[in-house]
Design an enzyme around this catalytic site. Structure first.
Site, PDB file in Angstrom:
ATOM      1  N   LYS A  78      56.910  40.059   7.932  1.00  0.00           N
ATOM      2  CA  LYS A  78      58.266  40.389   7.465  1.00  0.00           C
ATOM      3  C   LYS A  78      59.015  41.166   8.548  1.00  0.00           C
ATOM      4  O   LYS A  78      58.421  41.995   9.246  1.00  0.00           O
ATOM      5  CB  LYS A  78      58.151  41.220   6.172  1.00  0.00           C
ATOM      6  CG  LYS A  78      59.477  41.525   5.494  1.00  0.00           C
ATOM      7  CD  LYS A  78      59.262  42.282   4.175  1.00  0.00           C
ATOM      8  CE  LYS A  78      60.570  42.639   3.499  1.00  0.00           C
ATOM      9  NZ  LYS A  78      60.377  43.310   2.200  1.00  0.00           N
ATOM     10  N   SER A 158      62.969  41.652  -1.892  1.00  0.00           N
ATOM     11  CA  SER A 158      63.529  41.461  -0.571  1.00  0.00           C
ATOM     12  C   SER A 158      62.650  40.611   0.347  1.00  0.00           C
ATOM     13  O   SER A 158      63.123  40.142   1.381  1.00  0.00           O
ATOM     14  CB  SER A 158      63.737  42.838   0.087  1.00  0.00           C
ATOM     15  OG  SER A 158      62.485  43.477   0.285  1.00  0.00           O
ATOM     16  N   SER A 182      59.660  44.105  -4.550  1.00  0.00           N
ATOM     17  CA  SER A 182      60.006  43.160  -3.478  1.00  0.00           C
ATOM     18  C   SER A 182      58.869  42.284  -2.975  1.00  0.00           C
ATOM     19  O   SER A 182      59.083  41.415  -2.143  1.00  0.00           O
ATOM     20  CB  SER A 182      60.616  43.909  -2.291  1.00  0.00           C
ATOM     21  OG  SER A 182      61.924  44.310  -2.593  1.00  0.00           O
TER      22      SER A 182
END
Length: 495
Positions: A78, A158, A182
Site C-alpha cells: 500500500k 482506504s 480500511s
C-alpha cells in the site's frame, strides 16, 4: 503450471519448496497480469526491476534451504508504507515526488523474509475514505461487477488498491492499513480475507500517519491460511515504535486446526441496525449457524455503547489527523506551491496545503482542528475519549464472561458504484464504517472473511472480533468459518 498469479500464498510457497516453480516465474506472471489490468488502477507505482532482483535472490535462498515462508512470494505494498527510493505518496498531491531514504518496519520485515515487492498500491488520500475515491491517482476499481451491469464499483477504502489487486490476482497478497475498517471493509467488498491485528502487534514506524492511536497494518490475502502466513512475517516488536508490543510472535499457521468445539461466539444485539438489508441479516444468521455446526456455542451479548462509536471515532480520528498532517508545510519535503512576489511563510503554508490536500483530507483536518480548539476540547475531544473507554470496557466485560470471539457483518452493504455516494453528504460515506470502527477504538483484532454473494452476484463478508493478542485463536475461528462457508467465487474477467 499455468496461471501462476492465481495461486494463494500457501500454494505458491509449497510449489516453490517442491521446485515446481521459481520465484522469477511467479513474479513475471504477476507483472504480466499487472500490465494487463491498468483499467483497475490498483498499482500506481510499478517496480518490476526491484521485483525481479528480489525474486532472483529468493530463488537462491530457497535453493540454499534457509528460506522463511514468505520467501519468493510476490506481493503489493500500500502506498502508505514508506519504501526506500520508491515513491511513497499516501495517494496525496502534497507528497508528490517524495522518495523516502528509509524503509517502513513492516515492509522491511517482509523484504527480510524474502517477499517480492511488485509495486505500490492505490488508496484513499492519507487513508481517509471508504471508497478509494479521494486518491490523487484517481479511483481504484473493483474487479467485481453487478450481474451484467458495466457500472464500475468501488473496491472499498482506504486499502482499495490492495483489495482490487488481490481479488484480480495481480499479486498473491498485499499489505493494508486499518484505522476504522480500511482492511476489513475493502476485503468484504472484493471477496478476499483481511485481518487487522491488535493495536501494537505490527510496528507503525515508516507508515504515513493518519490517526496514531487507531492505525494498524495488516495483510490482505486470498485465504485465511495466507493471512496467518503473512501476518507472522509482519509482526514483532520494534523499538522505533513506542506503541509496539514486546510480545513473542506465535506460528499463526500452526494454530489453524479448524477445531472450534466449545468456543463461545457472541452475537451483539446492538449491531442489528435499522434498515439493514435482508441479505446482510441472512448472511449473519447463516454464519452463526455455520459456527454452531462446527461445534461452537452461540450466545447473545450486549455492547451497549456501540451506538456512540461512529460519532466518537469521527472526533478522535480527525483530531489526531489534524496533528499528524501539520507536518506537511511545503518546507522540508513533498510539494511546495508556486509563490507570488511578496508572499511570506504564512502564504506558503496556505497555498501549499490548499493545493496539496484533497477535499476529504481538508474536511477532516478542519473538523480535527475544531474539536481540539480551546473552547471545544472538553465538549468534543475529551468526551469522545471517555466514550472510547466505555466501548473498550464493553468488550472487556464480554470477554471476561467467557466469550472467545464476536461475529458481526463486515459492512452494511455490498460494494456500491463509484460516484454513487455523493460529495454533498459525507456522513452517508462515514456510515460504511459502522461495524468496523469499534474494533479500532478498542484496539482489538478483527478479521473479514468472504461468506457469500448478494442477489447481484457481489461478495459479502462476515467479521470476527477476537480477544487482544489472540490473533492465532481468531484466525482459527475464521478458518472454521471459511471452511464452512466454502466461498470460492471469483470476479469474471472483463479488464
Amino acid at each position: 503450471m499455468s496461471d501462476l498469479n492465481k495461486l494463494s500464498l500457501a500454494e505458491a510457497r509449497d510449489a516453490l519448496r517442491n521446485g515446481d516453480v521459481t520465484s522469477v516465474e511467479l513474479t513475471e506472471a504477476c507483472l504480466k497480469a499487472i500490465d494487463a489490468a491498468d483499467v483497475l488502477n490498483a498499482f500506481v507505482h510499478k517496480t518490476p526491476e526491484i521485483a525481479l532482483e528480489r525474486a532472483k535472490a529468493a530463488d537462491e535462498r530457497i535453493k540454499a534451504g534457509d528460506a522463511p515462508a514468505m520467501c519468493g512470494l510476490p506481493i503489493g505494498i500500500k502506498d502508505l508504507f514508506c519504501t526506500k527510493g520508491v515513491p511513497s505518496q499516501a495517494a496525496s498531491k502534497i507528497l508528490d515526488g517524495f522518495k523516502p531514504e528509509y524503509e517502513s518496519t513492516v515492509s522491511q520485515q517482509l523484504a527480510d523474509a524474502g517477499a517480492v515487492m511488485l509495486g505500490k498500491l492505490n488508496m484513499d488520500e492519507f487513508a481517509m475514505g471508504s471508497s478509494n475515491e479521494t486518491s490523487v491517482y484517481g479511483n481504484a476499481v473493483n474487479p467485481w461487477r453487478r450481474g451484467n451491469d458495466d457500472a464500475q464499483l468501488t473496491p472499498g477504502g482506504s486499502s482499495g488498491g490492495s483489495a482490487s489487486a488481490v481479488a484480480a490476482d495481480l499479486c498473491l497478497a498485499a499489505t493494508g492499513t486499518d484505522t476504522g475498517g480500511s482492511i476489513r471493509q475493502p476485503a468484504a467488498f472484493t471477496g478476499i480475507t483481511g485481518i487487522k491485528p491488535t493495536y501494537g502487534r505490527c510496528s507503525r514506524w515508516g507508515i504515513v500517519a493518519f490517526a496514531s492511536s487507531l492505525d494498524q497494518a495488516g495483510p490482505m490475502t486470498k485465504k485465511v491460511r495466507d493471512a496467518a502466513i503473512m501476518l507472522e512475517a509482519m509482526c514483532g516488536h520494534d523499538p522505533k515504535d513506542s506503541t509496539s508490543a514486546e510480545l513473542a510472535v506465535p506460528n499463526f499457521e500452526a494454530m489453524l486446526t479448524g477445531d472450534i468445539k466449545g468456543k463461545k461466539i457472541g452475537i451483539p444485539k446492538e449491531y442489528r441496525m435499522d434498515g439493514m438489508p435482508a441479505e446482510i441479516e441472512k448472511l449473519w444468521a447463516d454464519g452463526a449457524e455455520m459456527l454452531k455446526a462446527a461445534g461452537a456455542e452461540i450466545v447473545d451479548i450486549s455492547l451497549p455503547h456501540t451506538k456512540y462509536a461512529l460519532p466518537a471515532y469521527y472526533v478522535i480520528a480527525p483530531a489526531e489527523a489534524s496533528s499528524n498532517l501539520a507536518r506537511y508545510d511545503g518546507v522540508r519535503y513533498g510539494r511546495r506551491a508556486q509563490l507570488a512576489q511578496g508572499d511570506g511563510i504564512t502564504e506558503m503554508y496556505e497555498k501549499t496545503r490548499a493545493e496539496g490536500f484533497g477535499h476529504e483530507v481538508q474536511r477532516r483536518v478542519m473538523v480535527g482542528t475544531y474539536v481540539l480548539s480551546a473552547g471545544f476540547y472538553d465538549a468534543y475531544y475529551n468526551r469522545a475519549r471517555k466514550v472510547r473507554t466505555l466501548i473498550k470496557k464493553d468488550f472487556e466485560d464480554v470477554f471476561a464472561a467467557g466469550v472467545d470471539a464476536i461475529l458481526t457483518p463486515a459492512t452494511p452493504s455490498a460494494a456500491f458504484g463509484l460516484g454513487e455516494m455523493t460529495e454533498a453528504d459525507p456522513v452517508q460515506m462515514y456510515l460504511n464504517d459502522v461495524f468496523t470502527v469499534t474494533v479500532n477504538l478498542a484496539g482489538l483484532p478483527g478479521i473479514s472473511v468472504p461468506a457469500g454473494l448478494d442477489g447481484q452476484g457481489l461478495p459479502l463478508g462476515l467479521q470476527l472480533i477476537g480477544r487482544p493478542w489472540e490473533e492465532g485463536d481468531l484466525l482459527n475461528t475464521a478458518y472454521a468459518l471459511e471452511n464452512a462457508a466454502g466461498f470460492v467465487a471469483k470476479p469474471g474477467k472483463w479488464w
